[in-house]
Design a protein around this motif. Sequence first.
Motif, PDB file in Angstrom:
ATOM      1  N   GLY A  36     -78.750  21.190 -42.441  1.00 25.19           N
ATOM      2  CA  GLY A  36     -78.637  22.573 -41.994  1.00 25.19           C
ATOM      3  C   GLY A  36     -78.878  23.565 -43.107  1.00 25.19           C
ATOM      4  O   GLY A  36     -78.658  23.272 -44.287  1.00 25.19           O
ATOM      5  N   ASP A  37     -79.324  24.765 -42.730  1.00 25.59           N
ATOM      6  CA  ASP A  37     -79.747  25.750 -43.739  1.00 25.59           C
ATOM      7  C   ASP A  37     -78.693  26.814 -44.035  1.00 25.59           C
ATOM      8  O   ASP A  37     -78.994  27.830 -44.660  1.00 25.59           O
ATOM      9  N   MET A  38     -77.452  26.612 -43.598  1.00 29.86           N
ATOM     10  CA  MET A  38     -76.420  27.601 -43.927  1.00 29.86           C
ATOM     11  C   MET A  38     -75.067  26.926 -44.094  1.00 29.86           C
ATOM     12  O   MET A  38     -74.827  25.822 -43.584  1.00 29.86           O
TER      13      MET A  38
ATOM     14  N   SER B 211     -81.717  22.416 -33.596  1.00 28.74           N
ATOM     15  CA  SER B 211     -81.149  23.737 -33.920  1.00 28.74           C
ATOM     16  C   SER B 211     -79.762  23.808 -33.320  1.00 28.74           C
ATOM     17  O   SER B 211     -79.472  23.164 -32.311  1.00 28.74           O
ATOM     18  N   ILE B 212     -78.902  24.582 -33.973  1.00 29.89           N
ATOM     19  CA  ILE B 212     -77.515  24.718 -33.533  1.00 29.89           C
ATOM     20  C   ILE B 212     -77.148  26.194 -33.487  1.00 29.89           C
ATOM     21  O   ILE B 212     -77.519  26.980 -34.379  1.00 29.89           O
ATOM     22  N   LYS B 213     -76.404  26.541 -32.480  1.00 24.03           N
ATOM     23  CA  LYS B 213     -75.830  27.880 -32.373  1.00 24.03           C
ATOM     24  C   LYS B 213     -74.316  27.722 -32.320  1.00 24.03           C
ATOM     25  O   LYS B 213     -73.774  27.017 -31.467  1.00 24.03           O
ATOM     26  N   LEU B 214     -73.624  28.384 -33.276  1.00 25.68           N
ATOM     27  CA  LEU B 214     -72.168  28.384 -33.312  1.00 25.68           C
ATOM     28  C   LEU B 214     -71.671  29.755 -32.846  1.00 25.68           C
ATOM     29  O   LEU B 214     -72.009  30.777 -33.449  1.00 25.68           O
ATOM     30  N   THR B 215     -70.869  29.776 -31.784  1.00 24.73           N
ATOM     31  CA  THR B 215     -70.312  31.029 -31.276  1.00 24.73           C
ATOM     32  C   THR B 215     -68.840  31.085 -31.643  1.00 24.73           C
ATOM     33  O   THR B 215     -68.033  30.285 -31.172  1.00 24.73           O
TER      34      THR B 215
ATOM     35  N   THR C 269     -79.323  21.883 -29.669  1.00 27.71           N
ATOM     36  CA  THR C 269     -80.566  21.578 -28.952  1.00 27.71           C
ATOM     37  C   THR C 269     -81.420  20.678 -29.824  1.00 27.71           C
ATOM     38  O   THR C 269     -81.636  20.983 -31.014  1.00 27.71           O
ATOM     39  N   ALA C 270     -81.878  19.556 -29.255  1.00 27.10           N
ATOM     40  CA  ALA C 270     -82.728  18.613 -29.989  1.00 27.10           C
ATOM     41  C   ALA C 270     -84.002  18.349 -29.184  1.00 27.10           C
ATOM     42  O   ALA C 270     -83.997  18.413 -27.947  1.00 27.10           O
TER      43      ALA C 270
ATOM     44  N   ASN D 226     -80.790  26.299 -38.545  1.00 27.03           N
ATOM     45  CA  ASN D 226     -82.005  25.490 -38.451  1.00 27.03           C
ATOM     46  C   ASN D 226     -81.912  24.348 -39.448  1.00 27.03           C
ATOM     47  O   ASN D 226     -81.127  24.390 -40.403  1.00 27.03           O
ATOM     48  N   PHE D 227     -82.741  23.325 -39.252  1.00 24.83           N
ATOM     49  CA  PHE D 227     -82.630  22.110 -40.047  1.00 24.83           C
ATOM     50  C   PHE D 227     -83.961  21.746 -40.689  1.00 24.83           C
ATOM     51  O   PHE D 227     -85.032  21.991 -40.137  1.00 24.83           O
TER      52      PHE D 227
END
Length: 413
Positions: free
Chosen positions: A113-115, A89-93, A128-129, A103-104
């Motif tokens: 990725g879903d977006m 999962s990834i968080k982009l700030t 985070t993996a 999310n993947f």
Amino acid sequence: MKISNILASLLVASLTLFLASVSEVALAGDHHKQEQQEEVEKGVNNGRMLRDGDFAIELSLFEQGLAPEYRVYATMAEKMLPAAEVDVSIKLTRLGGVVDDINFSNEGNYLRGDMEIYEPHSFVVDLTASYQGKKYHWSYESFEGRTFIQDAMAKSMNIETEIVSSQELQETITVYGQLALPKSAIRHIRARFPGEIISLNVALGDKVSKGQNLMVVESNESLQRYTIKAPLSGVITFQEAGVGEQTGEQTLLTITDNSKLTAELSVFPMEQGKVTVGDKVNMTVAGSDVLYSAKIKDALVSVNNQQAKIFRADIDNASGRLQVGQFIRAKIIVDTYTVPLAVKSAGLQSFRDFTVVFAKVGQEYEVRMLNLGRASGPWREVLSGIKEGTEYVTENSYIIKADIDKSGAAHDH
């Protein structure tokens, strides 16, 4: 000697202030450069390599024929891992605290990725993996088109901002024409009863008011005297009368009222259908920046030799500054409409292959890639790329662009 010492002191003080300003700009421009200068390891898919011992993630921004999306390739000891065995999962700030959570899903040998990763690709990445019960985490800055300038420095460089909002825009067409006298602006004065001019109260070039006594005539038949009065206000532009002369049936005086002129505007065939009676028109005359506003009052039934239709509008000339025969340039407002978002054209700059403005958050500035619509005066309609309420640079935006270009903030992920 005292004067020389004073001049030397002033020179030193000026140099000190100049160097301080240069230093401040340099520090502002270097705020985000360190990350850009770090060496970034690339993987076989041209993605950024993130390593923790033998476990590694290649994070690739895939942009070929699709909206930009993240793809993740995982390896252990340089051997490709099945995507189904890894959770990511990834968080982009983004600037201003906007957070995108990604999310993947399993796509065989990679995670997708879903977006969409929308522009600008400028954010702090938190990845985070999880693999075989162990978690891994990486965080790094990936900025582009962003810079930092202190408010005091921005003020000294006259960097001005406004807020993105809806605007009322106008569609105009530019036409040309000439000023003429209305037909009702000229009166030819004759004697009702032929006779001798006993007195003449005006001369060529005099201004007269409606009802003013112009002359006294003694009738040849009745020998009665009567007064000829001005039928309108204006200027005596023709005189063929003198005391003691006979009036006959000729024109004695001509009065011209130039307090109102008619703009005769030539509109060519492709745009004739857009213009209607009542449209507002703004005009300037050659050699002047003074703006005159009026409304289209009518149109002539025939076209001229250039196939242009003549639309007419009356202009107030009480000041007398306008002259018959002057050439005019006019913008006819043929439509007025409201758009949800618009920005000042003065703030637009180029960045990569995009037209952008620079959003301001705190003391940081960052590109916003725009999809633009119609232009109207100082405004450009915005179809997408920036949100309502965003503060953006309107004046001296080239300074922001120069600072970003100098920093070398690249399109790199």
